[in-house]
Design an enzyme around this catalytic site. Sequence first.
Site, PDB file in Angstrom:
ATOM      1  N   GLY A   1       0.769  -1.306  -0.091  1.00 51.97           N
ATOM      2  CA  GLY A   1      -0.044  -0.078   0.057  1.00 51.97           C
ATOM      3  C   GLY A   1       0.824   1.124   0.085  1.00 51.97           C
ATOM      4  N   CYS A   2       1.788   1.326   0.884  1.00 51.62           N
ATOM      5  CA  CYS A   2       2.923   2.439   0.849  1.00 51.62           C
ATOM      6  C   CYS A   2       3.530   2.435  -0.325  1.00 51.62           C
ATOM      7  CB  CYS A   2       3.769   2.403   1.974  1.00 51.62           C
ATOM      8  SG  CYS A   2       3.026   2.270   3.535  1.00 51.62           S
ATOM      9  N   THR A   3       3.937   1.553  -1.362  1.00 56.70           N
ATOM     10  CA  THR A   3       4.572   1.651  -2.258  1.00 56.70           C
ATOM     11  C   THR A   3       3.549   2.344  -3.251  1.00 56.70           C
ATOM     12  OG1 THR A   3       5.951  -0.342  -1.842  1.00 56.70           O
ATOM     13  CG2 THR A   3       5.617   0.267  -4.369  1.00 56.70           C
TER      14      THR A   3
END
Length: 156
Positions: free
Chosen positions: A46-48
């Site tokens: 998700g952060c990517t």
Amino acid sequence: MNTLQAGDKAPLFSLQNQNDETISLEALLKEQQVLVYFYPKASTPGCTVQAEQLRDHKAELAKLNTVVVGISPDPIKRLKNFETKKELNFDLLADEDHAIADAFGVWGLKKFMGKEYDGIHRISFLVSQDGTIKHVFDKFKTKDHHQVVLDYLAQN
């Protein structure tokens, strides 16, 4: 968790970025407004997705007088690996003791797969050049975060 709201003064901070340089909110605000986005952990799915979308839309954000900084509790080395691997074009700041996350009110109890733990909640703050929080972004999907921000900026 007592998250800051629009109209609150943003806590001023100085943190080390992925290149071990000191980045201060005060200095950034002299040039433009700042999107301070908190994310749980570098290089996770998700952060990517969220970081790649902000990377790909940096020019559009700049045209709307906005610079991006990402803050997570990751160590500098992990941030550098994330930046290099994903060719990110903005500062990632290390908040290992989560003091800044605490100050913004984004560090708190989370639940994942039946387990409870303390961590960063995925919330972003648009800080105007006078140092006040202009808008809080807390309802978005990671893949749409950039568009929610761009839509807000285009209307305000």
